[in-house]
Scaffold this motif. Structure first.
Motif, short mmCIF file in Angstrom:
data_model
loop_
_atom_site.label_atom_id
_atom_site.label_comp_id
_atom_site.label_asym_id
_atom_site.label_seq_id
_atom_site.Cartn_x
_atom_site.Cartn_y
_atom_site.Cartn_z
N ASN A 160 4.84 14.05 -3.01
CA ASN A 160 6.24 13.94 -3.41
C ASN A 160 6.86 12.67 -2.85
OD1 ASN A 160 6.45 16.49 -4.80
ND2 ASN A 160 6.31 17.46 -2.77
N SER A 161 6.11 11.98 -1.99
CA SER A 161 6.56 10.73 -1.40
C SER A 161 5.33 9.92 -1.01
CB SER A 161 7.44 10.99 -0.17
OG SER A 161 6.69 11.64 0.84
N PHE A 162 5.53 8.64 -0.76
CA PHE A 162 4.45 7.76 -0.35
C PHE A 162 4.87 6.98 0.90
CE2 PHE A 162 3.56 8.34 -4.86
CZ PHE A 162 2.18 8.52 -4.87
N GLU A 163 3.93 6.79 1.80
CA GLU A 163 4.16 5.96 2.98
C GLU A 163 3.85 4.51 2.63
OE1 GLU A 163 3.42 8.74 6.78
OE2 GLU A 163 1.61 8.34 5.62
N VAL A 164 4.66 3.60 3.14
CA VAL A 164 4.58 2.19 2.78
C VAL A 164 3.92 1.38 3.89
CG1 VAL A 164 5.95 0.11 2.31
CG2 VAL A 164 6.61 2.30 1.30
N VAL A 165 2.93 0.57 3.49
CA VAL A 165 2.26 -0.37 4.39
C VAL A 165 2.05 -1.65 3.61
CG1 VAL A 165 0.09 -0.89 5.59
CG2 VAL A 165 1.09 1.39 5.79
N TYR A 203 -1.64 -1.16 -4.16
CA TYR A 203 -2.76 -0.22 -4.24
C TYR A 203 -2.34 1.12 -3.65
CZ TYR A 203 -4.55 -0.65 0.65
OH TYR A 203 -4.72 -0.61 2.01
N PHE A 204 -2.80 2.18 -4.32
CA PHE A 204 -2.53 3.54 -3.91
C PHE A 204 -3.75 4.07 -3.17
CE2 PHE A 204 0.07 2.66 -7.57
CZ PHE A 204 1.29 3.27 -7.30
N LEU A 205 -3.53 4.64 -2.00
CA LEU A 205 -4.62 5.15 -1.17
C LEU A 205 -4.48 6.65 -0.96
CD1 LEU A 205 -7.06 4.78 0.82
CD2 LEU A 205 -5.33 4.45 2.61
N GLU A 206 -5.50 7.39 -1.33
CA GLU A 206 -5.60 8.81 -1.01
C GLU A 206 -6.61 8.92 0.12
OE1 GLU A 206 -5.88 12.17 -4.11
OE2 GLU A 206 -7.93 12.03 -3.32
N THR A 207 -6.16 9.32 1.30
CA THR A 207 -7.02 9.34 2.48
C THR A 207 -7.92 10.57 2.47
OG1 THR A 207 -5.31 8.20 3.76
CG2 THR A 207 -7.05 9.30 5.00
N GLY A 208 -9.22 10.33 2.57
CA GLY A 208 -10.19 11.42 2.56
C GLY A 208 -10.30 12.10 3.91
N ARG A 251 0.85 -1.20 0.00
CA ARG A 251 0.00 0.00 0.00
C ARG A 251 0.88 1.24 0.00
NH1 ARG A 251 -3.96 1.76 5.08
NH2 ARG A 251 -3.02 3.82 5.31
N LEU A 252 0.62 2.14 -0.92
CA LEU A 252 1.35 3.40 -1.02
C LEU A 252 0.37 4.55 -0.88
CD1 LEU A 252 3.67 2.55 -4.08
CD2 LEU A 252 4.27 2.48 -1.64
N SER A 253 0.63 5.45 0.07
CA SER A 253 -0.30 6.57 0.30
C SER A 253 0.46 7.86 0.56
CB SER A 253 -1.24 6.26 1.47
OG SER A 253 -0.52 5.87 2.62
N PRO A 254 -0.03 8.97 0.03
CA PRO A 254 0.58 10.27 0.33
C PRO A 254 0.52 10.53 1.84
CG PRO A 254 -0.97 10.47 -1.49
CD PRO A 254 -1.19 9.12 -0.89
#
Length: 345
Positions: free
Chosen positions: A26-31, A89-94, A13-16
């Motif tokens: 500019n980077s993604f947090e990894v889970v 999967y890329f997650l954009e947190t609402g 999982r990659l999320s801003p």
């Protein structure tokens, strides 16, 4: 104690960071996480022996996913290695009125090309009391469906309790099959079925009347009794149907509860106000992990089992990442009515 086995896909999982949009990142947090692996992590965290079965590529990302599972105490000895890649999967947190967004990049993932016969389920299920799968796995590919059915049938023959979280994901069903063509044969082998207001409708055209989840109201548990009865009638093996009850006031504020129907009686848990959601991904998985724990530990107290599941998943919404990392003591504290969040020292 006999182990609990789960089967499915674990992904990167990659999320801003924070609540940034994809266009701001500019980077993604990894889970690392996935529906069934998250359940296994919850159970291991509660001290129950749990094992996750999947297929991982032979590369650094596959190694990292494996290390994450081992770090959380999940057994991994029957994980296959092979295939092209780890799904992403890329997650954009609402936040507030802006909902979260997920973009999948999981085509040709290692588990999507798994084949029947690759796993020796009779060997895997030695000393097993429970097998869990979700509706995500049969949405990945026909071969993943076939392996899942293979596992369910072996578990049935061996007298192992089988549970499913129906987990409808509209963006995954793209290999030419519709859920209603695939899911019934799998669910026929289940003793415990978990779903929400959308799952039964999308998979089996079964739905509650007079409920509009887009309006943000709290779900009325009584509206789902007919859904549970219809599911039990269609799938006679099923002994318990559980429905998660989420009311979306906004992306940051949800109400959260659940109900359980055992064929004769409906149990309803307290409703929690989750006013500042940190991460709702994995909320249903944390519910399932709590439910399996509750049904095993409190088998003669269905109300307590349900209450544990709802409290555990309520707390998951305060934790970043896919997995629920709360303790039994923390869950029981919330069940007892202490939601103060005071510092423990």
């Amino acid at each position: 104690m006999k182990k609990i086995v789960t089967f499915g896909e674990i992904m990167l999982r990659l999320s801003p960071p924070g609540w940034k949009r994809f266009s701001q990142a500019n980077s993604f947090e990894v889970v690392y996480g996935g529906g069934e692996s998250n359940v296994a992590v919850s159970l291991a965290n509660y001290g129950l022996p749990s094992e996750f079965v999947t297929r991982l590529p032979v590369n650094d990302l596959g190694d990292c996913a494996l290390m994450e599972l081992r770090k959380r105490g999940v057994a991994t000895s029957n994980i296959l290695r092979g295939g092209e890649r780890l799904g992403i999967y890329f997650l954009e947190t609402g936040a507030v009125s802006r909902g979260s967004k997920v973009v999948y990049d999981r085509a040709h993932s290692a588990i999507s090309t798994i084949q029947p016969g690759m796993l020796d389920w009779e060997k895997i299920f030695q000393d097993t009391q429970w097998f869990h799968w979700t509706g995500i796995t049969p949405a990945i590919s026909q071969s993943a469906t076939d392996v899942c059915l293979e596992a369910i049938q072996v578990a049935n023959r061996m007298g192992i309790t089988v549970s499913t979280d129906l987990n409808y994901r509209k963006n995954l069903w793209n290999y030419g099959k519709h859920p209603e063509e695939v899911m019934p044969a799998l669910v026929e082998g289940c003793d415990v079925i978990l779903g929400n207001e959308e799952d039964a409708e999308k998979h089996f055209d079964i739905h509650p009347e007079g409920v509009d989840v887009t309006q943000g109201e709290s779900m009325n548990a009584g509206a789902y009794v007919s859904v549970c009865q219809q599911l039990m009638k269609r799938f006679p093996r099923c002994k318990k149907v559980i429905v998660t009850l989420r009311g979306s006031i906004s992306a940051s504020h949800n109400t959260w509860s659940g109900m359980l129907y055992d064929g004769t009686k409906m149990y309803e848990a307290p409703t929690y106000q989750i006013t500042h959601i940190v991460d709702r991904v994995g909320g249903g998985d944390s519910f399932m992990g709590g439910l399996i724990y509750g049904l095993i530990q409190y088998e003669n107290d269905l109300q307590k089992a349900l209450d544990f599941a709802v409290a555990a998943s309520c707390l998951k919404h305060t934790i970043f990442g896919d997995a629920n990392l709360v303790t039994i003591d923390e869950v029981e504290k919330l069940m007892a009515g202490d939601a103060s969040g005071r510092v423990s020292r």
